[in-house]
Motif scaffolding. Structure first.
Motif, mmCIF file in Angstrom:
data_model
loop_
_atom_site.group_PDB
_atom_site.id
_atom_site.type_symbol
_atom_site.label_atom_id
_atom_site.label_comp_id
_atom_site.label_asym_id
_atom_site.label_seq_id
_atom_site.Cartn_x
_atom_site.Cartn_y
_atom_site.Cartn_z
ATOM 1 N N GLU A 204 0.850 -1.190 0.000
ATOM 2 C CA GLU A 204 0.000 0.000 0.000
ATOM 3 C C GLU A 204 0.884 1.238 0.000
ATOM 4 O OE1 GLU A 204 -2.521 2.575 -0.240
ATOM 5 O OE2 GLU A 204 -3.670 0.789 0.344
ATOM 6 N N ASP A 229 4.970 -0.290 -2.925
ATOM 7 C CA ASP A 229 4.513 -0.506 -4.295
ATOM 8 C C ASP A 229 4.795 -1.956 -4.672
ATOM 9 O OD1 ASP A 229 7.242 -0.749 -5.363
ATOM 10 O OD2 ASP A 229 7.361 1.423 -5.103
ATOM 11 N N ASP A 248 -2.835 -3.514 -2.570
ATOM 12 C CA ASP A 248 -3.496 -2.369 -3.193
ATOM 13 C C ASP A 248 -3.395 -2.510 -4.712
ATOM 14 O OD1 ASP A 248 -4.741 0.101 -3.514
ATOM 15 O OD2 ASP A 248 -2.861 1.200 -3.390
ATOM 16 N N GLU A 249 -4.294 -1.890 -5.451
ATOM 17 C CA GLU A 249 -4.206 -1.974 -6.915
ATOM 18 C C GLU A 249 -3.464 -0.792 -7.514
ATOM 19 O OE1 GLU A 249 -6.862 -2.109 -10.981
ATOM 20 O OE2 GLU A 249 -7.726 -1.413 -9.111
ATOM 21 N N ASN A 250 -3.898 0.430 -7.147
ATOM 22 C CA ASN A 250 -3.318 1.626 -7.762
ATOM 23 C C ASN A 250 -2.104 2.102 -6.977
ATOM 24 O OD1 ASN A 250 -5.298 1.915 -9.852
ATOM 25 N ND2 ASN A 250 -6.745 2.529 -8.258
ATOM 26 N N ASN A 255 1.708 -1.616 -10.267
ATOM 27 C CA ASN A 255 0.427 -1.738 -9.588
ATOM 28 C C ASN A 255 0.190 -3.165 -9.082
ATOM 29 O OD1 ASN A 255 -0.781 -3.349 -11.664
ATOM 30 N ND2 ASN A 255 -1.254 -1.496 -12.833
ATOM 31 N N THR A 278 -8.868 -2.404 -2.430
ATOM 32 C CA THR A 278 -8.944 -1.407 -3.498
ATOM 33 C C THR A 278 -10.189 -0.544 -3.405
ATOM 34 O OG1 THR A 278 -9.109 -1.154 -5.907
ATOM 35 C CG2 THR A 278 -10.009 -3.157 -4.967
ATOM 36 N N ASN A 280 -11.532 0.400 -6.131
ATOM 37 C CA ASN A 280 -12.282 0.009 -7.327
ATOM 38 C C ASN A 280 -13.216 -1.148 -6.993
ATOM 39 O OD1 ASN A 280 -10.936 1.877 -8.893
ATOM 40 N ND2 ASN A 280 -9.283 0.455 -9.380
ATOM 41 N N ASP A 285 -14.936 -5.464 -11.638
ATOM 42 C CA ASP A 285 -13.620 -5.356 -11.008
ATOM 43 C C ASP A 285 -13.219 -6.653 -10.317
ATOM 44 O OD1 ASP A 285 -12.805 -2.799 -11.732
ATOM 45 O OD2 ASP A 285 -13.989 -1.873 -10.158
#
Length: 321
Positions: A204, A229, A248-250, A255, A278, A280, A285
């Motif tokens: 994250e 990351d 986390d995705e973003n 990612n 996430t 999203n 998704d």
């Protein structure tokens, strides 16, 4: 994400849908954790966070640890933001014995607040003036949310400040002293929490979300490491054994989906459970995450019960080492 989380919390408070828990927590451990966490941010400005805990305070109290930490985090974040370089921020806990309350003070030597603005500082979307927003950023919701949370916890919040000299924000909360061992109480009140075992990799990049997740994992006595990351996560996974990844995705650099695809192709770590965490949560998704190799997903803002259920599903049979 910080702005979105603030607005979501404000919306819940405004519609009276935010619930406050009363569970046992360790006062000293909670505030030392916050000091350590924010010291990293403070170092960027050559600041030191000075923690002073009244020795007369009880070891444990009943309350909503997550929301207490949220209030302190808002105050510490502001104190660091508005402090000049090479100064100190004070985090002080005082035992108000006659009132059976705990008082927390966060003091800085920053820009201060004019007397004419003090009465409005806890109103939603309010900052000292428009130049404050331009220079320091922020939503103007943090103090308003903190005020609402303190009142929901049967406490109160206030501020003393002198323009150009600094500010002291304080809040008081009732003490509900716990006489027996904390672990015993948690086992009695938290059911499956006592059976969760494992080492978690939290991937994250957002500091606020890191704080929230680690507070929850601390509550369950789980060990964890933070990666900022996907690239950092891959490096950590090659050097340490983990039982679960919260992904986390973003994120910058790599990612969550890209990192997951690489993990699933790497022999030594390809079978590790990966849960997407996430914002999203739109239609389609979930299928996208599963197709990438993730086992499940949790939507942000994180619901503590949903996270607990997910941890129980993947970690209940792990043995503590």
């Amino acid at each position: 994400l910080k702005i979105i989380n603030d607005i979501l919390d404000f919306s819940k408070l405004d519609t009276k849908k935010l619930l406050i828990e009363k569970i046992p927590y360790d006062i000293s451990k909670t505030f030392k954790h916050l000091q350590e966490l924010f010291q990293l941010n403070a170092q960027e400005k050559s600041l030191e966070i000075l923690l002073d805990i009244d020795k007369n305070l009880p070891a444990y109290t009943l309350g909503d640890k997550i929301r207490v930490e949220q209030v302190v985090s808002n105050l510490l974040s502001n104190a660091i933001k508005f402090s000049p370089n090479n100064s100190n921020v004070s985090l002080k806990l005082i035992h108000l014995k006659s009132e059976n309350k705990m008082k927390c003070e966060v003091s800085d030597f920053g820009i201060g607040i004019s007397q004419s603005k003090l009465q409005d500082i806890f109103n939603p979307f309010t900052q000292e003036d428009s130049s404050t927003t331009r220079k320091f950023g922020g939503t103007g919701l943090g103090l308003s949310i903190s005020k609402e949370l303190c009142e929901l916890m049967d406490g109160e919040i206030g501020v003393n400040s002198t323009l150009g000299e600094g500010s002291t924000f304080y809040f008081t909360l009732p003490l509900y002293q716990v006489d027996c061992q904390l672990d015993e109480l948690q086992n009695n009140t938290s059911g499956k929490i006592a059976n969760i075992r494992g080492n978690i990799l939290v991937v994250e990049d957002n500091k606020t979300n890191q704080l929230l997740v680690t507070m929850l994992l601390d509550e369950y006595h789980l060990s964890y490491t933070i990666a900022n990351d996907g690239l950092e996560a891959l490096e950590i996974l090659t050097n340490e054994k983990f039982d679960l990844v919260l992904m986390d995705e973003n994120m910058p650099n790599m990612n969550g989906i890209e990192a997951t695809k690489i993990i699933r192709k790497t022999d030594l770590i390809k079978d590790i459970p990966i849960i997407a965490v996430t914002a999203n949560a739109l239609s389609g998704d979930k299928e996208r995450f599963i197709k990438a190799g993730m086992d499940a997903y949790i939507a942000k803002p994180i619901d503590s019960q949903e996270l607990h259920n997910m941890l129980c599903k993947y970690l209940s049979n792990k043995k503590r080492t």
